[in-house]
Scaffold this motif. Structure first.
Motif, mmCIF file in Angstrom:
data_model
loop_
_atom_site.group_PDB
_atom_site.id
_atom_site.type_symbol
_atom_site.label_atom_id
_atom_site.label_comp_id
_atom_site.label_asym_id
_atom_site.label_seq_id
_atom_site.Cartn_x
_atom_site.Cartn_y
_atom_site.Cartn_z
ATOM 1 N N PRO A 125 0.882 -1.238 0.010
ATOM 2 C CA PRO A 125 -0.032 -0.054 0.145
ATOM 3 C C PRO A 125 0.632 1.271 -0.056
ATOM 4 C CG PRO A 125 -0.948 -1.424 1.572
ATOM 5 C CD PRO A 125 0.439 -2.359 0.992
ATOM 6 N N GLY A 126 0.567 2.221 -0.842
ATOM 7 C CA GLY A 126 1.154 3.328 -0.978
ATOM 8 C C GLY A 126 2.016 3.525 -2.149
ATOM 9 N N ASP A 127 2.344 2.252 -2.893
ATOM 10 C CA ASP A 127 3.211 2.373 -4.017
ATOM 11 C C ASP A 127 2.531 3.126 -5.081
ATOM 12 O OD1 ASP A 127 5.438 0.924 -2.653
ATOM 13 O OD2 ASP A 127 4.882 -0.767 -3.482
ATOM 14 N N ARG A 128 3.300 3.934 -6.224
ATOM 15 C CA ARG A 128 2.938 4.673 -7.116
ATOM 16 C C ARG A 128 3.149 3.789 -8.170
ATOM 17 N NH1 ARG A 128 -0.160 8.568 -6.570
ATOM 18 N NH2 ARG A 128 0.976 10.334 -7.631
ATOM 19 N N VAL A 129 2.140 3.682 -9.068
ATOM 20 C CA VAL A 129 2.297 2.509 -10.136
ATOM 21 C C VAL A 129 1.589 3.171 -11.553
ATOM 22 C CG1 VAL A 129 2.436 0.412 -8.419
ATOM 23 C CG2 VAL A 129 0.235 1.296 -9.344
ATOM 24 N N ILE A 130 2.117 2.402 -12.701
ATOM 25 C CA ILE A 130 1.626 2.612 -13.853
ATOM 26 C C ILE A 130 1.155 1.163 -14.401
ATOM 27 C CG2 ILE A 130 1.993 3.322 -16.071
ATOM 28 C CD1 ILE A 130 4.507 4.802 -15.086
ATOM 29 N N LEU A 131 0.083 1.262 -15.254
ATOM 30 C CA LEU A 131 -0.364 0.064 -15.903
ATOM 31 C C LEU A 131 -0.726 0.455 -17.386
ATOM 32 C CD1 LEU A 131 -2.240 -3.111 -14.601
ATOM 33 C CD2 LEU A 131 -2.778 -2.105 -17.029
ATOM 34 N N ASN A 132 -0.266 -0.199 -18.345
ATOM 35 C CA ASN A 132 -0.587 -0.190 -19.610
ATOM 36 C C ASN A 132 -0.560 -1.397 -20.339
ATOM 37 O OD1 ASN A 132 2.141 0.830 -19.780
ATOM 38 N ND2 ASN A 132 1.495 0.530 -22.047
ATOM 39 N N GLY A 133 -1.707 -1.778 -21.186
ATOM 40 C CA GLY A 133 -1.700 -3.128 -21.956
ATOM 41 C C GLY A 133 -2.160 -4.106 -21.239
ATOM 42 N N TRP A 134 -1.760 -5.390 -21.388
ATOM 43 C CA TRP A 134 -2.188 -6.615 -20.550
ATOM 44 C C TRP A 134 -3.703 -7.106 -20.940
ATOM 45 C CZ3 TRP A 134 2.147 -9.269 -20.275
ATOM 46 C CH2 TRP A 134 3.297 -8.841 -19.887
ATOM 47 N N GLY A 135 -4.412 -6.298 -21.888
ATOM 48 C CA GLY A 135 -5.984 -6.539 -21.954
ATOM 49 C C GLY A 135 -6.484 -5.475 -21.269
ATOM 50 N N LEU A 136 -5.983 -4.687 -20.501
ATOM 51 C CA LEU A 136 -6.894 -3.640 -19.897
ATOM 52 C C LEU A 136 -7.839 -2.992 -20.718
ATOM 53 C CD1 LEU A 136 -6.634 -2.632 -16.640
ATOM 54 C CD2 LEU A 136 -5.485 -0.541 -17.582
ATOM 55 N N GLY A 137 -8.811 -2.846 -20.196
ATOM 56 C CA GLY A 137 -10.043 -2.175 -21.085
ATOM 57 C C GLY A 137 -10.481 -3.065 -22.274
ATOM 58 N N GLU A 138 -9.802 -4.306 -22.453
ATOM 59 C CA GLU A 138 -10.314 -5.071 -23.423
ATOM 60 C C GLU A 138 -10.857 -6.373 -23.014
ATOM 61 O OE1 GLU A 138 -7.396 -5.340 -26.849
ATOM 62 O OE2 GLU A 138 -6.210 -4.192 -25.514
ATOM 63 N N THR A 139 -10.076 -7.116 -22.018
ATOM 64 C CA THR A 139 -10.557 -8.387 -21.547
ATOM 65 C C THR A 139 -10.638 -8.265 -20.207
ATOM 66 O OG1 THR A 139 -8.288 -9.177 -21.704
ATOM 67 C CG2 THR A 139 -9.827 -9.669 -23.605
ATOM 68 N N HIS A 140 -9.901 -7.067 -19.505
ATOM 69 C CA HIS A 140 -9.777 -6.886 -18.066
ATOM 70 C C HIS A 140 -10.400 -5.641 -17.850
ATOM 71 C CE1 HIS A 140 -8.283 -8.311 -14.012
ATOM 72 N NE2 HIS A 140 -8.127 -7.067 -13.757
ATOM 73 N N LEU A 141 -11.140 -5.297 -16.733
ATOM 74 C CA LEU A 141 -11.870 -4.190 -16.386
ATOM 75 C C LEU A 141 -10.688 -3.165 -16.117
ATOM 76 C CD1 LEU A 141 -14.447 -5.341 -13.821
ATOM 77 C CD2 LEU A 141 -14.657 -4.645 -16.042
ATOM 78 N N GLY A 142 -10.842 -1.994 -16.733
ATOM 79 C CA GLY A 142 -9.996 -0.899 -17.454
ATOM 80 C C GLY A 142 -9.774 0.263 -16.450
ATOM 81 N N GLY A 143 -9.076 1.258 -16.941
ATOM 82 C CA GLY A 143 -8.543 2.509 -16.277
ATOM 83 C C GLY A 143 -9.691 3.673 -16.168
ATOM 84 N N TYR A 144 -10.569 3.617 -16.873
ATOM 85 C CA TYR A 144 -11.444 4.755 -16.630
ATOM 86 C C TYR A 144 -12.510 4.383 -15.377
ATOM 87 C CZ TYR A 144 -10.355 6.286 -21.574
ATOM 88 O OH TYR A 144 -9.785 6.674 -22.423
ATOM 89 N N ALA A 145 -11.859 4.588 -14.147
ATOM 90 C CA ALA A 145 -12.413 4.207 -13.140
ATOM 91 C C ALA A 145 -11.697 4.794 -12.032
ATOM 92 C CB ALA A 145 -12.855 2.455 -12.927
ATOM 93 N N GLU A 146 -12.391 4.811 -10.839
ATOM 94 C CA GLU A 146 -11.884 5.442 -9.552
ATOM 95 C C GLU A 146 -10.834 4.061 -8.801
ATOM 96 O OE1 GLU A 146 -14.930 8.975 -8.129
ATOM 97 O OE2 GLU A 146 -15.416 6.767 -7.739
ATOM 98 N N LYS A 147 -11.109 3.063 -9.144
ATOM 99 C CA LYS A 147 -10.643 1.702 -8.573
ATOM 100 C C LYS A 147 -10.154 0.658 -9.563
ATOM 101 C CE LYS A 147 -11.433 1.347 -4.156
ATOM 102 N NZ LYS A 147 -11.549 0.997 -3.037
ATOM 103 N N ALA A 148 -9.132 -0.114 -9.503
ATOM 104 C CA ALA A 148 -8.826 -1.096 -10.189
ATOM 105 C C ALA A 148 -8.199 -2.434 -9.686
ATOM 106 C CB ALA A 148 -7.942 -0.716 -11.464
ATOM 107 N N ARG A 149 -8.822 -3.704 -9.896
ATOM 108 C CA ARG A 149 -7.747 -4.667 -9.187
ATOM 109 C C ARG A 149 -7.184 -5.592 -10.569
ATOM 110 N NH1 ARG A 149 -11.756 -7.301 -6.455
ATOM 111 N NH2 ARG A 149 -11.532 -5.829 -4.791
ATOM 112 N N VAL A 150 -5.865 -5.428 -10.319
ATOM 113 C CA VAL A 150 -5.186 -6.202 -11.322
ATOM 114 C C VAL A 150 -3.943 -7.205 -10.891
ATOM 115 C CG1 VAL A 150 -5.489 -4.048 -12.815
ATOM 116 C CG2 VAL A 150 -3.572 -4.148 -11.380
ATOM 117 N N LYS A 151 -3.217 -7.841 -11.668
ATOM 118 C CA LYS A 151 -2.179 -8.557 -11.476
ATOM 119 C C LYS A 151 -1.234 -7.825 -11.239
ATOM 120 C CE LYS A 151 -3.650 -12.633 -14.010
ATOM 121 N NZ LYS A 151 -3.423 -13.713 -15.011
ATOM 122 N N GLY A 152 -0.344 -8.036 -10.212
ATOM 123 C CA GLY A 152 0.673 -7.199 -9.753
ATOM 124 C C GLY A 152 1.771 -7.373 -10.873
ATOM 125 N N ASP A 153 2.243 -8.701 -11.436
ATOM 126 C CA ASP A 153 2.984 -8.617 -12.532
ATOM 127 C C ASP A 153 2.866 -7.571 -13.647
ATOM 128 O OD1 ASP A 153 3.913 -10.657 -11.175
ATOM 129 O OD2 ASP A 153 3.277 -12.199 -12.069
#
Length: 371
Positions: A125-153
């Motif tokens: 908790p508190g880490d600052r992160v970026i995510l793009n790709g990996w199917g975000l917004g295509e097959t996995h719920l994407g970034g136009y939201a106040e919250k996201a749950r994703v794979k740490g990898d």
């Protein structure tokens, strides 16, 4: 009062009185005593999101409340702070191409934010992160939201030099531009070999590519269908501006050798013409399809001039290359020029921005403030 009536009059409630009937003492005149016992029920948190749903006419898109309980599986939950509008996002929210492959889908192919919770060993908790790709917004719920749950990898640490807003001003478009530049470098294309061309130069990917290539000493030729943006492109570092129509006709097997390499965001006849005019031993990085997915070209540039066509994929790009690209963007991309090409909207403006970017009416980059 029945449970349903309480709910209807008060809205969603987390505390409700449930009758608990018992004989507290022997019956008095045949009556029962009723004790109202408070029972706590957990509420379901919601957050704002742009959701794409399947409809009879194809799809519908809207800003709505999304139940946190419906987030997909993942070992890191992120409080999203910023996202962006890429050409692919435009295709997704307009339905112009089958980007979304799962419904309902939260749109948005990238985000930046802060880790709220994690069971992944790399993130806390508190880490600052970026995510793009990996199917975000295509097959996995994407970034136009106040919250996201994703794979740490999938996550990349936000470089210390970047803010979350700055990272999304770069976004997938700028990230892809850097991948394309790195590909040309690996091929051995240098400023000594001659100029390089960028097609779709006034768009987000093209704009970042122009800035990066100029920073690295290349003479950049910017191709655009909007000559009104010539001064803008020169301000980014372009030395020459050419009209898109020079590259949209049928390509000759071999044209006049004009550039040592290029970054193409358009595809189709534009890419075919760029290849036919590339100098001996040069390379072109292909990373877009705004003009079409076809490639009406001949093999002549490849077998007679040794030209290389390099495909650029940002979705499944390996993590190590991702880190390299984001770190180089943090150090090599001119922040002043990035700021000059960037506009800002909130979630309510995403649908309109998506339409405009598909229509070719967006210059540079658009960041989305979440929440």
């Amino acid at each position: 009062m029945p449970d349903q009536e309480i709910t209807r009059k008060t809205g969603f409630v987390s505390k409700m009185l449930i009758p608990d009937i018992e004989l507290r003492r022997p019956a008095v005149q045949g009556k029962l005593f009723v004790r109202m016992k408070p029972v706590l029920r957990a509420s379901v948190p919601t957050f704002k999101a742009i959701v794409v749903e399947r409809s009879d006419g194809g799809q519908k898109v809207g800003l709505t409340d999304f139940d946190e309980a419906n987030l997909m599986e993942g070992d890191v939950t992120v409080r999203v702070e910023w996202s962006t509008v890429n050409y692919k996002d435009g295709l997704a929210v307009t339905g112009k191409a089958p980007v979304v492959r799962r419904f309902p889908m939260i749109a948005g192919i990238d985000f930046a934010g802060t880790v709220e919770s994690s069971s992944h060993p790399q993130w806390k908790p508190g880490d600052r992160v970026i995510l793009n790709g990996w199917g975000l917004g295509e097959t996995h719920l994407g970034g136009y939201a106040e919250k996201a749950r994703v794979k740490g990898d999938w996550l990349v640490r936000l470089p210390a030099r970047n803010s979350a807003r700055g990272a999304m001003a770069i976004g997938t478009a700028g990230f892809t531009a850097m991948l394309a530049v790195m590909a040309l470098e690996r091929h051995g294309v240098t400023p000594r070999n001659g100029p390089v061309i960028v097609t779709g130069a006034a768009g987000g990917l093209g704009s970042v590519a122009v800035v990066l290539l100029a920073k690295f000493g290349f003479a950049v030729i910017a191709s655009t269908g909007r000559l009104t943006e010539a001064d803008y492109l020169r301000s980014l570092g372009a030395r020459e501006i050419i009209e898109r129509r020079e590259l949209v006709g049928a390509a000759k097997p071999l044209g006049q050798e004009r550039w040592a390499g290029g970054i193409d965001t358009v595809g189709s006849t534009t890419l075919a013409n760029v290849l036919s005019m590339t100098r001996y031993g040069g390379a072109v990085a292909a990373c877009g399809l705004a003009g079409g997915m076809d490639l009406p070209a001949s093999v002549a540039p490849f077998i007679l001039r040794g030209v290389s066509l390099i495909g650029i994929d940002s979705v499944m790009c390996p993590v190590e290359r991702r880190r390299e690209a984001w770190n180089r963007l943090a150090s090599d991309l001119d922040g002043t020029k990035l700021a000059a090409m960037t506009s800002e909207i909130d979630l309510s403006g995403v649908m309109e921005a998506g339409r405009r970017i598909v229509e070719g009416r967006v210059r540079g980059r658009v960041v989305v403030k979440i929440g």
